[in-house]
Structures are given as C-alpha cells and as structure tokens.
Write a protein that holds these residues in place. Structure first.
Motif, mmCIF file in Angstrom:
data_model
loop_
_atom_site.group_PDB
_atom_site.id
_atom_site.type_symbol
_atom_site.label_atom_id
_atom_site.label_comp_id
_atom_site.label_asym_id
_atom_site.label_seq_id
_atom_site.Cartn_x
_atom_site.Cartn_y
_atom_site.Cartn_z
ATOM 1 N N CYS A 24 0.676 -1.224 -0.030
ATOM 2 C CA CYS A 24 -0.044 -0.154 0.047
ATOM 3 C C CYS A 24 0.816 1.302 -0.159
ATOM 4 O O CYS A 24 0.754 2.266 -0.745
ATOM 5 N N VAL A 25 1.850 1.311 0.919
ATOM 6 C CA VAL A 25 2.871 2.229 0.974
ATOM 7 C C VAL A 25 3.537 2.633 -0.191
ATOM 8 O O VAL A 25 3.622 3.698 -1.019
ATOM 9 N N LEU A 26 4.133 1.553 -1.004
ATOM 10 C CA LEU A 26 4.594 1.509 -2.325
ATOM 11 C C LEU A 26 3.901 2.067 -3.274
ATOM 12 O O LEU A 26 4.252 2.924 -4.082
ATOM 13 N N ALA A 27 2.625 1.739 -3.407
ATOM 14 C CA ALA A 27 1.715 2.368 -4.424
ATOM 15 C C ALA A 27 1.258 3.629 -4.009
ATOM 16 O O ALA A 27 1.236 4.457 -5.058
ATOM 17 N N LEU A 28 1.349 4.172 -2.798
ATOM 18 C CA LEU A 28 1.139 5.513 -2.514
ATOM 19 C C LEU A 28 2.373 6.384 -2.938
ATOM 20 O O LEU A 28 2.166 7.447 -3.436
ATOM 21 N N LEU A 29 3.510 5.948 -2.774
ATOM 22 C CA LEU A 29 4.598 6.387 -3.002
ATOM 23 C C LEU A 29 4.622 6.737 -4.824
ATOM 24 O O LEU A 29 4.977 7.750 -5.277
ATOM 25 N N ALA A 165 -3.209 0.850 -3.992
ATOM 26 C CA ALA A 165 -3.151 1.212 -2.553
ATOM 27 C C ALA A 165 -4.522 1.010 -1.878
ATOM 28 O O ALA A 165 -4.376 0.141 -0.531
ATOM 29 N N VAL A 166 -5.617 1.580 -2.320
ATOM 30 C CA VAL A 166 -6.777 1.198 -1.605
ATOM 31 C C VAL A 166 -7.214 -0.424 -1.523
ATOM 32 O O VAL A 166 -7.430 -0.735 -0.240
ATOM 33 N N PHE A 167 -6.852 -1.248 -2.493
ATOM 34 C CA PHE A 167 -7.194 -2.449 -2.423
ATOM 35 C C PHE A 167 -6.284 -3.396 -1.233
ATOM 36 O O PHE A 167 -6.635 -4.050 -0.670
ATOM 37 N N HIS A 168 -5.073 -2.899 -1.286
ATOM 38 C CA HIS A 168 -4.098 -3.385 -0.485
ATOM 39 C C HIS A 168 -4.476 -3.009 1.156
ATOM 40 O O HIS A 168 -4.346 -3.746 2.219
ATOM 41 N N ALA A 169 -5.028 -1.760 1.202
ATOM 42 C CA ALA A 169 -5.359 -1.395 2.548
ATOM 43 C C ALA A 169 -6.638 -1.906 3.195
ATOM 44 O O ALA A 169 -6.775 -2.245 4.197
#
Length: 198
Positions: A24-29, A165-169
């Motif tokens: 999720c953090v990787l996707a946000l970055l 990111a949403v799906f990983h969260a």
C-alpha cells in the motif's frame, strides 16, 4: 472494549498485514511521484507489480476473513453495528492511515480521471491515443503534444497505483477482521450489555 492492536496478531497474520501495508505504501509513493512536474518518472512495471499483487494479497485476506470467527462475527449486513464498533476500536494511527489512503485515491481520481488515456508514441517523435468514434463506428488516432502525452501517462499510472493502494489497505483490514475473534467477542458482549440483553 480494548483497541484492536497489531501486537495481538499471530505471526502469519502479522506478516500478511505488514505485506499488505508495505505494498500500500509503495503504491502511495508511486501515486505521489506522478504529481511531480516534468515527464513521467514512474515505471509502469512498478505500477503493474503493485496492481497485480492485489490478487494474491487481497484474495488471501478475503479467504482469511470469510473462514474465520472474526469474519463471521463482523461481515454481512446483519453485523453492521459490530463492524462499526470494531472500526471505532482501531488505533488512531490505523484510522488515520486508512483515511489518508482514501483521500489520496480520491485526489488521484480527481486529478487523473479526465486525462488518463492509453497514450502511445508513433516511433517518429509523434504522440497519440486511440478513441472510438461512435458515429462512424471506427477507431481513430488523436494527436497529442509531448506534454499531453506525459500527462496522460502520469494520470494513468496515478489511477492504477492509487487503486492498488486502496485494495491493499482493504486487504490489511480484512486480515485484522479475520485475526480478531477476541475483539469481536468483547464487542458482542459489550453490545449485549449496552442493549440490556447481556
């Protein structure tokens, strides 16, 4: 009722939760990098990786939740009060993290939704995207400037990365649901006492 804490998770659940949040953090970055000025610096292979990783990570989390005591106690429309109580008892850090992910996803949709096109280069220094003409019933190429080409690529990467990111969260949340039967039992007991049935 006590807060739902990561320290209460078993080793396998903790690893699954941390994996979901690392992705999720990787996707946000990656999403944040698409807002940088200039050409697209986000490798689409990285965006593809975090997007494809949704399937095993979220899939396993859903299976955990569906076949766990926590999932049986919290999931479904009949359990909405228990679920809201469970969410209220998440730590403040987790709540803020979930809110931040959803805010970034909404911003990504707002800033990338209109410009995300499958832009291509023609190999001769020109840029275009293909659109379908409903009146003529055929596809046609629409020319793009270099800036429009880079913006279209950044917008496309932004939407895919923020969606991942949403799906990983959500996957991380499902792990918490599955791994927290004690918390759900306490919620049930307190709910029963508050409503006068316990």
């Amino acid at each position: 009722m006590e807060q739902v804490k990561l320290s209460g998770l078993r080793c396998g659940s903790r690893i699954h939760f941390l994996l979901a949040w690392v992705l999720c953090v990787l996707a946000l970055l990656l999403t944040a990098a698409t807002w940088l000025p200039g050409p697209n610096r986000v490798p689409f292979a990285a965006v593809g990786f975090v997007f494809v990783a949704i399937f095993p990570v979220l899939g396993a989390a859903l299976l955990r939740a569906l076949f766990s005591e926590g999932g049986r106690n919290l999931l479904g429309t009949a359990n909405s009060r228990r679920m809201s109580r469970f969410v209220r008892n998440l730590s403040a850090g987790l709540k803020c993290s979930y809110v931040a992910v959803f805010v970034v996803a909404l911003l990504a949709l707002a800033t990338g939704g209109g410009t995300a096109q499958d832009a291509k280069t023609d190999g001769h220094g020109g840029y275009y995207y293909t659109r379908y003409d409903k009146k003529e019933h055929r596809s046609e190429e629409v020319a793009l400037t270099e800036d429009e080409y880079h913006e279209a690529n950044k917008a496309q990467a932004r939407i895919f990365a923020s969606g991942a990111a949403v799906f990983h969260a959500v996957g991380g949340f499902m792990v918490l649901v599955a791994a927290s039967p004690e918390a759900t039992r306490r919620a049930e007991t307190e709910w029963g006492m508050a409503s006068g049935t316990g």
